[in-house]
Design an enzyme around this catalytic site. Structure first.
Site, PDB file in Angstrom:
ATOM      1  N   SER A 108       0.823  -1.171   0.082  1.00 52.57           N
ATOM      2  CA  SER A 108       0.042   0.052  -0.115  1.00 52.57           C
ATOM      3  C   SER A 108       0.882   1.272   0.174  1.00 52.57           C
ATOM      4  O   SER A 108       1.787   1.164   0.665  1.00 52.57           O
ATOM      5  CB  SER A 108      -0.958  -0.036   1.259  1.00 52.57           C
TER       6      SER A 108
ATOM      7  N   TYR B 122      -2.076  -0.518  10.273  1.00 46.58           N
ATOM      8  CA  TYR B 122      -1.947  -0.713   8.791  1.00 46.58           C
ATOM      9  C   TYR B 122      -0.768  -0.403   8.056  1.00 46.58           C
ATOM     10  O   TYR B 122       0.000  -0.924   7.240  1.00 46.58           O
ATOM     11  CB  TYR B 122      -3.018  -0.218   8.071  1.00 46.58           C
TER      12      TYR B 122
END
Length: 267
Positions: A129, A142
């Protein structure tokens, strides 16, 4: 012979888009889901796999190899979002997120490497990501899990280079998928010192996903990587400013970059 592709988390979102796109391009595509029976209309074959369960991983990989006789491409796409003030996120939720986003992909890689080594060929694409390139407020867990996957990919590449197995990462930005529905949200606690800023950032995060690009962009990039003879270490796909944010982090003094993030999230 058509290449055989396995995509973890292939029943919805980005994984589903990738699977359907590659299937149209003539690849033999398998997706995974913890509950394949919930998707009777899937356009790609789904096998049962839970990235947090080692036995499940082994069984799924073995099933594909027995059926097809080979496995050419692994796309480690299964992942989970998580938001919240790090102080208030239960440790078990942090562990669960790393089990899905970090340890799970590692264990899937370990399961496919013997077959790829025997073939003397293979490609592994780890979906990370853009958030994994920076510590984002209220998305710190995350960011950390995806950042860790990116770093271990760099090490893995060098360890497996003698086996003619390639490994790379693809870091998407925000895309219009159902990721928010499956994300763990630490609750906004009344009276918490984080109540107001976390609530504000959470709305901004969801808005970014809702206004995100079409995940077909990710599918096109995956296709490009598969057809590259010597893939780069890292790829990014997403809005220009999201990709440019990574460049800025390398160019700007760290406190200036931090100030940009604080301004973006209005903190």
């Amino acid at each position: 012979m058509s290449k055989v592709v396995l995509i973890t988390g292939g029943s919805s979102g980005i994984g589903k888009s990738i699977g359907e796109f590659l299937s149209q391009k003539g690849y033999v595509v398998y997706g995974t889901s913890r509950s394949p029976e919930r998707y009777p209309d899937s356009k790609i074959k789904l096998v049962a796999l839970d990235v947090a369960d080692g036995d499940s991983i082994s069984a799924a990989i073995r099933s594909v190899i027995v059926t097809e006789g080979k496995l050419d491409v692994l796309i480690n796409n299964a992942g989970a979002g998580i938001t919240g003030p790090i102080e208030e996120i239960p440790n078990e939720e942090i562990q669960r997120n790393f089990d899905t986003n970090f340890f799970g992909p590692i264990n899937v890689i370990k399961s496919v490497l013997p077959q790829m080594r025997e073939q003397n060929s293979g490609l592994i694409i780890n979906v990370t990501s853009i958030a994994g390139y920076m510590g984002l407020p209220y998305r710190g867990v995350y960011s950390a899990s995806k950042g860790a996957l990116g770093l271990i990919t760099e090490a893995f590449r060098m360890e497996i280079k003698d086996f003619n197995i390639h490994m790379t990462t693809l870091a998407p930005g925000d895309f219009a998928t159902n990721i928010a529905a499956g994300r763990y949200h630490a609750p906004i606690l009344n009276g918490s010192p984080y109540e107001t800023p976390y609530g504000s950032v959470l709305k901004a995060i969801d808005a970014d996903v809702d206004s995100g690009d079409d995940p077909i962009m990710v599918s096109h990039m995956i296709y490009k990587i598969i057809n590259t003879s010597n893939p780069k270490v890292h790829y990014k796909v997403g809005a220009l400013m999201q990709k440019f944010s990574i460049v800025l982090k390398h160019l700007l003094p760290s406190k200036v970059y931090e100030k940009l993030l604080l301004n973006h999230y209005k903190l």
